[in-house]
Design a protein around this motif. Structure first.
Motif, PDB file in Angstrom:
ATOM      1  N   GLY A 180      -0.523   4.646  -0.929  1.00  0.00           N
ATOM      2  CA  GLY A 180      -1.660   4.566  -0.030  1.00  0.00           C
ATOM      3  C   GLY A 180      -1.324   5.046   1.369  1.00  0.00           C
ATOM      4  O   GLY A 180      -0.285   5.679   1.604  1.00  0.00           O
ATOM      5  N   LYS A 197       0.829  -1.202   0.000  1.00  0.00           N
ATOM      6  CA  LYS A 197       0.000   0.000   0.000  1.00  0.00           C
ATOM      7  C   LYS A 197       0.865   1.255   0.000  1.00  0.00           C
ATOM      8  O   LYS A 197       0.556   2.230  -0.697  1.00  0.00           O
ATOM      9  CB  LYS A 197      -0.938  -0.010   1.202  1.00  0.00           C
ATOM     10  CG  LYS A 197      -2.050  -1.038   1.122  1.00  0.00           C
ATOM     11  CD  LYS A 197      -2.891  -1.049   2.393  1.00  0.00           C
ATOM     12  CE  LYS A 197      -3.980  -2.108   2.311  1.00  0.00           C
ATOM     13  NZ  LYS A 197      -4.765  -2.194   3.566  1.00  0.00           N
ATOM     14  N   GLN A 199       2.278   1.934  -3.355  1.00  0.00           N
ATOM     15  CA  GLN A 199       1.261   2.413  -4.295  1.00  0.00           C
ATOM     16  C   GLN A 199       0.731   3.794  -3.914  1.00  0.00           C
ATOM     17  O   GLN A 199      -0.234   4.274  -4.505  1.00  0.00           O
ATOM     18  CB  GLN A 199       0.116   1.410  -4.375  1.00  0.00           C
ATOM     19  CG  GLN A 199       0.520   0.064  -4.967  1.00  0.00           C
ATOM     20  CD  GLN A 199      -0.593  -0.969  -4.923  1.00  0.00           C
ATOM     21  OE1 GLN A 199      -1.564  -0.835  -4.151  1.00  0.00           O
ATOM     22  NE2 GLN A 199      -0.474  -2.001  -5.725  1.00  0.00           N
TER      23      GLN A 199
END
Length: 329
Positions: free
Chosen positions: A233, A228, A231
């Protein structure tokens, strides 16, 4: 949804427990109500809260949100096994007046009545001690609890964050009084934090307590946090960030994520599914902030991990093992 008995009781509860700590601080009332409706629709009947949730000047707010949801009717209250907690200081913010916290008979009586009012119900199914109170003897605590049971205000008592010896002390005292004793223990337990296996879970099994793990994803650590972050996140915080800050911890989590990616498994769902395979575990507490997070948690109940995956998880997160072998021969 699958169900199991709560410890030695005749009470049937879902194998996932809906945690409500985010209701208020993270999730507004409308979305909280939607999540509770969705939980019921999936068969989750065990809801967990605490009188201090909402925190700070808003403590008690989470119970109010649940109470407003019960007030909508539709058999909501009858379908829910309701658990809340007592211990934290509920005096007005900045007020240092005594006897508004911990487990004295005075505070237990005051706290349960306040929780019932906020929750808009006439009884609490499982009334839990949020922490050990070293200043109050269990004889006093059980006297207060037995009175509440006789009054119909609570049905069962449970503990949270108790060490094994306190579980034993509590239930041995209850047995001497002819009281029913603790029926559940909420403890920190997950793949990355397995110290509860040393004494807490064995004590709970010995005394017939259901075990309800909190923070089953170790603050997001076991939910695919590295991927995450890569990416763009949400970044890790708290215990998860502390673990990732060490080379050993980060390598361990990376191995975990690589293993599950190899087998096409979602990390968070696999971590919950692993807990459901563990001896003595009733069901983990999941605290969704959104309906999507709830849906992911529910999928874990039907997920069966292969022996290969289970063996690999044990190699990555071996744990300490039971006592006394964990620290002796």
């Amino acid at each position: 949804m699958k169900y199991t008995q709560l410890g030695r009781t005749g009470l049937k509860v879902s194998r996932l427990v809906l945690g409500t700590m985010n209701f208020g601080p993270q999730t507004d009332e409308a979305d909280s109500h939607a999540i509770m409706d969705a939980a019921l629709a999936t068969g989750i009947n065990y809801f967990d809260t605490a009188n201090v949730y909402g925190w700070g000047e808003n403590k008690g707010r989470t119970e109010e949100i649940i109470g407003n949801w019960f007030a909508k009717g539709g058999d909501r209250r009858d379908k829910v096994v309701l658990a809340t907690k007592v211990y934290g200081n509920m005096a007005a913010e900045g007020d240092v007046w005594p006897n508004y916290d911990k487990l004295s008979a005075v505070n237990i009586r005051r706290a349960v009545d306040a929780s019932l009012k906020r929750l808009q119900t006439d009884h609490i199914d499982i009334y839990q001690f949020h922490h050990v109170d070293r200043d109050t003897p269990f004889e006093e605590i059980w006297q207060a609890i037995d009175t509440l049971v006789a009054q119909g205000k609570i049905l069962y008592a449970g503990s949270s964050n108790f060490p094994g010896y306190k579980i034993a002390q509590a239930n041995e005292t209850a047995a001497r009084r002819g009281s029913y004793g603790l029926v559940s223990e909420q403890c920190l337990y997950n793949l990355a934090e397995r110290r509860a296996e040393m004494e807490v879970i064995p004590a709970a099994q010995e005394y017939g307590l259901g075990v309800i793990p909190w923070s089953p994803l170790q603050g997001g650590l076991l939910g695919g946090v590295i991927k995450k972050e890569a990416q763009g996140g949400r970044r890790a915080s708290g215990r998860a960030a502390d673990t990732l800050a060490t080379p050993t911890g980060r390598a361990q989590v990376q191995a975990y994520e690589d293993l599950l990616e190899k087998h096409g498994l979602a990390p968070g769902e696999a971590a919950l599914a692993w807990l459901l395979t563990r001896p003595g575990i009733t069901g983990p507490i999941v605290g969704p902030r959104t309906a999507e997070q709830l849906e992911s948690a529910v999928r874990a109940v039907e997920l069966e991990l292969s022996e290969e995956v289970l063996t690999s998880l044990e190699e990555i997160f071996p744990g300490q093992g039971p006592s006394p072998e964990a620290f002796a021969w």
